[in-house]
Design an enzyme around this catalytic site. Structure first.
Site, PDB file in Angstrom:
ATOM      1  N   ILE A   1       0.832  -1.313  -0.045  1.00 17.81           N
ATOM      2  CA  ILE A   1      -0.049  -0.195  -0.054  1.00 17.81           C
ATOM      3  C   ILE A   1       0.908   1.145  -0.144  1.00 17.81           C
ATOM      4  O   ILE A   1       1.657   1.476   0.776  1.00 17.81           O
ATOM      5  CB  ILE A   1      -0.895   0.049   1.147  1.00 17.81           C
ATOM      6  CG1 ILE A   1      -1.895  -1.213   1.322  1.00 17.81           C
ATOM      7  CG2 ILE A   1      -1.774   1.099   1.276  1.00 17.81           C
ATOM      8  CD1 ILE A   1      -2.547  -1.402   2.500  1.00 17.81           C
TER       9      ILE A   1
ATOM     10  N   GLU B   1       2.970  -4.302   3.429  1.00 13.35           N
ATOM     11  CA  GLU B   1       3.645  -3.201   3.941  1.00 13.35           C
ATOM     12  C   GLU B   1       2.809  -1.828   3.492  1.00 13.35           C
ATOM     13  O   GLU B   1       1.855  -2.116   2.438  1.00 13.35           O
ATOM     14  CB  GLU B   1       5.044  -3.191   3.311  1.00 13.35           C
ATOM     15  CG  GLU B   1       5.496  -3.039   2.138  1.00 13.35           C
ATOM     16  CD  GLU B   1       5.524  -4.212   1.211  1.00 13.35           C
ATOM     17  OE1 GLU B   1       6.069  -5.221   2.105  1.00 13.35           O
ATOM     18  OE2 GLU B   1       5.190  -4.447   0.181  1.00 13.35           O
ATOM     19  N   CYS B   2       3.039  -0.796   4.413  1.00 11.89           N
ATOM     20  CA  CYS B   2       2.316   0.310   3.898  1.00 11.89           C
ATOM     21  C   CYS B   2       3.414   1.435   3.833  1.00 11.89           C
ATOM     22  O   CYS B   2       4.123   1.599   4.911  1.00 11.89           O
ATOM     23  CB  CYS B   2       1.154   0.630   5.033  1.00 11.89           C
ATOM     24  SG  CYS B   2       0.284   2.196   4.224  1.00 11.89           S
ATOM     25  N   VAL B   3       3.578   2.118   2.672  1.00 13.74           N
ATOM     26  CA  VAL B   3       4.629   3.228   2.597  1.00 13.74           C
ATOM     27  C   VAL B   3       3.833   4.387   2.328  1.00 13.74           C
ATOM     28  O   VAL B   3       3.331   4.648   1.378  1.00 13.74           O
ATOM     29  CB  VAL B   3       5.554   2.580   1.657  1.00 13.74           C
ATOM     30  CG1 VAL B   3       6.691   3.625   1.450  1.00 13.74           C
ATOM     31  CG2 VAL B   3       6.210   1.369   1.699  1.00 13.74           C
TER      32      VAL B   3
ATOM     33  N   PHE C   1      -3.877   6.509   7.571  1.00 12.37           N
ATOM     34  CA  PHE C   1      -3.523   5.071   7.630  1.00 12.37           C
ATOM     35  C   PHE C   1      -4.809   4.171   8.274  1.00 12.37           C
ATOM     36  O   PHE C   1      -5.411   2.963   7.620  1.00 12.37           O
ATOM     37  CB  PHE C   1      -2.368   4.535   8.387  1.00 12.37           C
ATOM     38  CG  PHE C   1      -2.341   3.046   8.551  1.00 12.37           C
ATOM     39  CD1 PHE C   1      -1.711   2.242   7.505  1.00 12.37           C
ATOM     40  CD2 PHE C   1      -2.458   2.650   9.841  1.00 12.37           C
ATOM     41  CE1 PHE C   1      -1.461   0.946   7.797  1.00 12.37           C
ATOM     42  CE2 PHE C   1      -2.191   1.201   9.917  1.00 12.37           C
ATOM     43  CZ  PHE C   1      -1.609   0.554   9.038  1.00 12.37           C
TER      44      PHE C   1
END
Length: 126
Positions: free
Chosen positions: A77, A105-107, A85
């Protein structure tokens, strides 16, 4: 051997790529943004609606090869504002069962295509 996958129900690629590439049992899905192919409009009515549209685009591509979110093994993401978020996570999470949710993962990034707020890519396996 790789097989190119495109869905008429997901937004047309805006560059030299395809919706997905299938190699054996693995499906690699390109990042999806909140564009509604049916209405040909970019969804910008809030991060919840934007995330829902992204997930619906991913769903359309998965269904093109007979897969569902149950087949997802990895997601990435990209978001412009980490303060959003929790909303993104809530919408994203509604598409999965906890026991079969993929790794992810979320970046946070400074900019995304078409200045959208969220983009998600995915890997799935049969």
């Amino acid at each position: 051997m790789k097989k190119i996958i495109n869905s008429s129900k997901a937004p047309s690629p805006i560059g030299p790529y395809n919706h997905a590439v299938q190699v054996g049992d693995l499906l690699f899905i390109s990042g999806q943004i909140p564009f509604d192919q049916a209405t040909e409009t970019l969804i910008d009515s809030g991060i919840a609606d934007e995330t829902k549209q992204v997930m619906e685009n991913l769903k359309a591509i998965l269904s093109e090869v007979g897969m569902t979110f149950e087949n997802a093994v990895k997601a990435t993401i990209f978001i412009r504002d980490m303060e959003q978020f929790s909303i993104i996570n809530e919408v994203y999470g509604s598409y999965f069962k906890q026991e079969t949710a993929p790794a992810r993962e979320c970046v946070q990034v400074s900019k995304l295509p078409r200045n959208v707020n969220v983009e998600i890519s995915m890997i799935a396996s049969k």
